[in-house]
Design a protein around this motif. Structure first.
Motif, PDB file in Angstrom:
ATOM      1  N   PHE A  87       8.206  17.530   1.930  1.00 24.97           N
ATOM      2  CA  PHE A  87       7.953  17.482   0.478  1.00 24.97           C
ATOM      3  C   PHE A  87       8.880  16.463  -0.187  1.00 24.97           C
ATOM      4  O   PHE A  87       8.452  15.684  -1.048  1.00 24.97           O
ATOM      5  CB  PHE A  87       8.155  18.871  -0.127  1.00 24.97           C
ATOM      6  N   GLY A  88      10.145  16.461   0.217  1.00 25.50           N
ATOM      7  CA  GLY A  88      11.091  15.505  -0.354  1.00 25.50           C
ATOM      8  C   GLY A  88      10.695  14.067  -0.072  1.00 25.50           C
ATOM      9  O   GLY A  88      10.781  13.202  -0.959  1.00 25.50           O
ATOM     10  N   ALA A  89      10.240  13.795   1.156  1.00 22.61           N
ATOM     11  CA  ALA A  89       9.811  12.434   1.495  1.00 22.61           C
ATOM     12  C   ALA A  89       8.582  12.036   0.672  1.00 22.61           C
ATOM     13  O   ALA A  89       8.464  10.887   0.235  1.00 22.61           O
ATOM     14  CB  ALA A  89       9.493  12.349   2.982  1.00 22.61           C
ATOM     15  N   ILE A 126      -1.869  11.687  -9.618  1.00 21.85           N
ATOM     16  CA  ILE A 126      -2.485  12.953  -9.194  1.00 21.85           C
ATOM     17  C   ILE A 126      -3.342  12.733  -7.956  1.00 21.85           C
ATOM     18  O   ILE A 126      -3.273  13.491  -6.976  1.00 21.85           O
ATOM     19  CB  ILE A 126      -3.331  13.540 -10.341  1.00 21.85           C
ATOM     20  N   LYS A 127      -4.148  11.672  -7.988  1.00 25.14           N
ATOM     21  CA  LYS A 127      -5.035  11.410  -6.850  1.00 25.14           C
ATOM     22  C   LYS A 127      -4.260  10.891  -5.645  1.00 25.14           C
ATOM     23  O   LYS A 127      -4.620  11.172  -4.498  1.00 25.14           O
ATOM     24  CB  LYS A 127      -6.133  10.437  -7.274  1.00 25.14           C
ATOM     25  N   ASN A 128      -3.195  10.149  -5.890  1.00 26.18           N
ATOM     26  CA  ASN A 128      -2.394   9.619  -4.777  1.00 26.18           C
ATOM     27  C   ASN A 128      -1.643  10.708  -4.023  1.00 26.18           C
ATOM     28  O   ASN A 128      -1.195  10.481  -2.888  1.00 26.18           O
ATOM     29  CB  ASN A 128      -1.399   8.582  -5.302  1.00 26.18           C
ATOM     30  N   THR A 129      -1.480  11.893  -4.633  1.00 31.13           N
ATOM     31  CA  THR A 129      -0.806  12.973  -3.896  1.00 31.13           C
ATOM     32  C   THR A 129      -1.564  13.329  -2.620  1.00 31.13           C
ATOM     33  O   THR A 129      -0.985  13.885  -1.696  1.00 31.13           O
ATOM     34  CB  THR A 129      -0.678  14.244  -4.769  1.00 31.13           C
ATOM     35  N   SER A 130      -2.868  13.014  -2.575  1.00 30.80           N
ATOM     36  CA  SER A 130      -3.667  13.340  -1.384  1.00 30.80           C
ATOM     37  C   SER A 130      -3.181  12.585  -0.141  1.00 30.80           C
ATOM     38  O   SER A 130      -3.416  13.035   0.974  1.00 30.80           O
ATOM     39  CB  SER A 130      -5.143  13.032  -1.636  1.00 30.80           C
ATOM     40  N   VAL A 131      -2.516  11.433  -0.351  1.00 27.82           N
ATOM     41  CA  VAL A 131      -1.999  10.672   0.795  1.00 27.82           C
ATOM     42  C   VAL A 131      -0.953  11.489   1.554  1.00 27.82           C
ATOM     43  O   VAL A 131      -0.776  11.322   2.764  1.00 27.82           O
ATOM     44  CB  VAL A 131      -1.412   9.323   0.316  1.00 27.82           C
ATOM     45  N   PHE A 170       0.743  12.822   6.158  1.00 19.91           N
ATOM     46  CA  PHE A 170       2.083  12.945   6.724  1.00 19.91           C
ATOM     47  C   PHE A 170       2.552  14.404   6.793  1.00 19.91           C
ATOM     48  O   PHE A 170       3.741  14.681   6.868  1.00 19.91           O
ATOM     49  CB  PHE A 170       3.054  12.088   5.920  1.00 19.91           C
ATOM     50  N   GLY A 171       1.587  15.333   6.734  1.00 20.56           N
ATOM     51  CA  GLY A 171       1.884  16.729   7.034  1.00 20.56           C
ATOM     52  C   GLY A 171       2.287  17.605   5.886  1.00 20.56           C
ATOM     53  O   GLY A 171       2.669  18.760   6.105  1.00 20.56           O
ATOM     54  N   VAL A 172       2.210  17.122   4.642  1.00 21.03           N
ATOM     55  CA  VAL A 172       2.539  17.962   3.487  1.00 21.03           C
ATOM     56  C   VAL A 172       1.343  18.870   3.194  1.00 21.03           C
ATOM     57  O   VAL A 172       0.211  18.397   3.063  1.00 21.03           O
ATOM     58  CB  VAL A 172       2.870  17.105   2.245  1.00 21.03           C
ATOM     59  N   ALA A 173       1.604  20.170   3.064  1.00 25.07           N
ATOM     60  CA  ALA A 173       0.514  21.146   2.953  1.00 25.07           C
ATOM     61  C   ALA A 173      -0.042  21.224   1.550  1.00 25.07           C
ATOM     62  O   ALA A 173      -0.049  22.272   0.911  1.00 25.07           O
ATOM     63  CB  ALA A 173       1.007  22.522   3.398  1.00 25.07           C
ATOM     64  N   GLU A 174      -0.549  20.085   1.044  1.00 28.50           N
ATOM     65  CA  GLU A 174      -1.160  20.111  -0.283  1.00 28.50           C
ATOM     66  C   GLU A 174      -2.669  20.270  -0.138  1.00 28.50           C
ATOM     67  O   GLU A 174      -3.160  20.655   0.923  1.00 28.50           O
ATOM     68  CB  GLU A 174      -0.743  18.873  -1.098  1.00 28.50           C
ATOM     69  N   PRO A 190       0.835  -1.214   0.000  1.00 27.54           N
ATOM     70  CA  PRO A 190       0.000   0.000   0.000  1.00 27.54           C
ATOM     71  C   PRO A 190       0.866   1.260   0.000  1.00 27.54           C
ATOM     72  O   PRO A 190       1.921   1.301   0.641  1.00 27.54           O
ATOM     73  CB  PRO A 190      -0.801  -0.130   1.304  1.00 27.54           C
ATOM     74  N   LEU A 191       0.384   2.288  -0.687  1.00 29.72           N
ATOM     75  CA  LEU A 191       1.152   3.536  -0.781  1.00 29.72           C
ATOM     76  C   LEU A 191       1.403   4.141   0.596  1.00 29.72           C
ATOM     77  O   LEU A 191       2.473   4.711   0.849  1.00 29.72           O
ATOM     78  CB  LEU A 191       0.395   4.537  -1.659  1.00 29.72           C
ATOM     79  N   VAL A 192       0.443   4.012   1.502  1.00 31.18           N
ATOM     80  CA  VAL A 192       0.619   4.614   2.825  1.00 31.18           C
ATOM     81  C   VAL A 192       1.785   3.964   3.579  1.00 31.18           C
ATOM     82  O   VAL A 192       2.445   4.622   4.397  1.00 31.18           O
ATOM     83  CB  VAL A 192      -0.706   4.513   3.624  1.00 31.18           C
ATOM     84  N   ILE A 193       2.059   2.686   3.290  1.00 28.07           N
ATOM     85  CA  ILE A 193       3.208   2.015   3.913  1.00 28.07           C
ATOM     86  C   ILE A 193       4.510   2.617   3.389  1.00 28.07           C
ATOM     87  O   ILE A 193       5.474   2.808   4.140  1.00 28.07           O
ATOM     88  CB  ILE A 193       3.179   0.499   3.623  1.00 28.07           C
ATOM     89  N   VAL A 194       4.546   2.931   2.089  1.00 29.03           N
ATOM     90  CA  VAL A 194       5.743   3.551   1.502  1.00 29.03           C
ATOM     91  C   VAL A 194       5.963   4.931   2.133  1.00 29.03           C
ATOM     92  O   VAL A 194       7.093   5.296   2.490  1.00 29.03           O
ATOM     93  CB  VAL A 194       5.598   3.668  -0.024  1.00 29.03           C
ATOM     94  N   PHE A 195       4.870   5.698   2.284  1.00 28.30           N
ATOM     95  CA  PHE A 195       4.982   6.998   2.949  1.00 28.30           C
ATOM     96  C   PHE A 195       5.481   6.826   4.383  1.00 28.30           C
ATOM     97  O   PHE A 195       6.330   7.588   4.852  1.00 28.30           O
ATOM     98  CB  PHE A 195       3.622   7.705   2.963  1.00 28.30           C
ATOM     99  N   GLY A 196       4.933   5.837   5.076  1.00 31.60           N
ATOM    100  CA  GLY A 196       5.340   5.596   6.463  1.00 31.60           C
ATOM    101  C   GLY A 196       6.811   5.256   6.569  1.00 31.60           C
ATOM    102  O   GLY A 196       7.507   5.694   7.500  1.00 31.60           O
TER     103      GLY A 196
END
Length: 229
Positions: free
Chosen positions: A97-99, A166-171, A175-179, A62-68
């Motif tokens: 943003f880099g992460a 594009i839609k996955n950027t919402s994840v 993690f605190g990115v101000a999008e 899952p993408l959220v695991i990669v973010f984590g």
């Protein structure tokens, strides 16, 4: 909806971050995905295996695991983005943003690789054989013959992968990115009791606009690059 109109500058800036995430991650995922597909169809067995394992692992994570991983597990291992501190036109691009870019790029590249592999399978075998017959090495065959045709043949699935990005950027909001989604959550906390529906509609429209613009561009490219294979 009035809450969005009263904070329209913040609304536009939030979607500016979303668009920046998409542009940078989309470019990096195309570059990495192209390298991965070259490894997967190349003559070196160890590279084929490495690319296959990477694609299999990432596609099933899952993408959220990669973010984590990049937010919590990578920094103690020395993998961080503390060197990133850039301001452009009022936009600050920092560690978070880099992460987010690393997470989105590495995740999306696996899907780009598979989309391109389907395009390579559509390239007639005779094209590659003719290139080899005139003495081109594997790198030359891929760069000058196979990949240009594969990009054209796989444009629709590649566009679908980038729309998903594009839609996955919402994840990144988690993690605190101000999008955009992060800004929507802030407005819901302040005005959600009375304007919840309008806030959701405004942010949905923002995402739809970005996706539709990208879809239109990819459709125009598809018509322009259409070739008989």
């Amino acid at each position: 909806m009035q809450a969005v109109l009263d904070n329209f500058d913040a609304y536009l800036k939030a979607f500016g971050y979303t668009f920046a995430l998409f542009l940078v991650s989309g470019f990096l995922s195309l570059v990495l995905g192209t390298l991965l597909v070259a490894m997967r169809v190349g003559p070196i067995a160890v590279l084929r295996t490495a690319a296959s394992v990477y694609v299999t692992v990432v596609r099933n994570t899952p993408l959220v695991i990669v973010f984590g991983f990049f937010s919590f597990a990578a920094p103690p291992l020395g993998i961080n983005f503390k060197w990133l501190d850039v301001s452009i036109g009022g936009y600050d691009f920092t560690t978070l943003f880099g992460a987010a870019v690393a997470s989105l790029s590495l995740y999306t590249s696996a899907f780009v690789c598979e989309a391109l592999r389907s395009g390579i399978n559509a390239v007639p075998l005779g094209q590659a054989e003719a290139a080899r017959a005139i003495g081109l090495p594997f790198g030359g065959v891929m760069r000058q013959v196979v990949l240009p045709l594969a990009f054209r043949a796989s444009l629709p699935p590649l566009a679908s992968v980038q729309i998903a990005l594009i839609k996955n950027t919402s994840v990144a909001a988690v993690f605190g990115v101000a999008e955009a989604t992060y800004d929507m959550r802030s407005l819901l906390n302040d005005f959600g009791a009375t304007q919840k529906f309008g806030i959701f509609v405004c942010f949905a429209i923002g995402y739809i606009v970005i996706v539709e613009v990208f879809s239109f561009i990819s459709y125009r490219l598809e018509r322009r690059w259409r070739v008989a294979l």
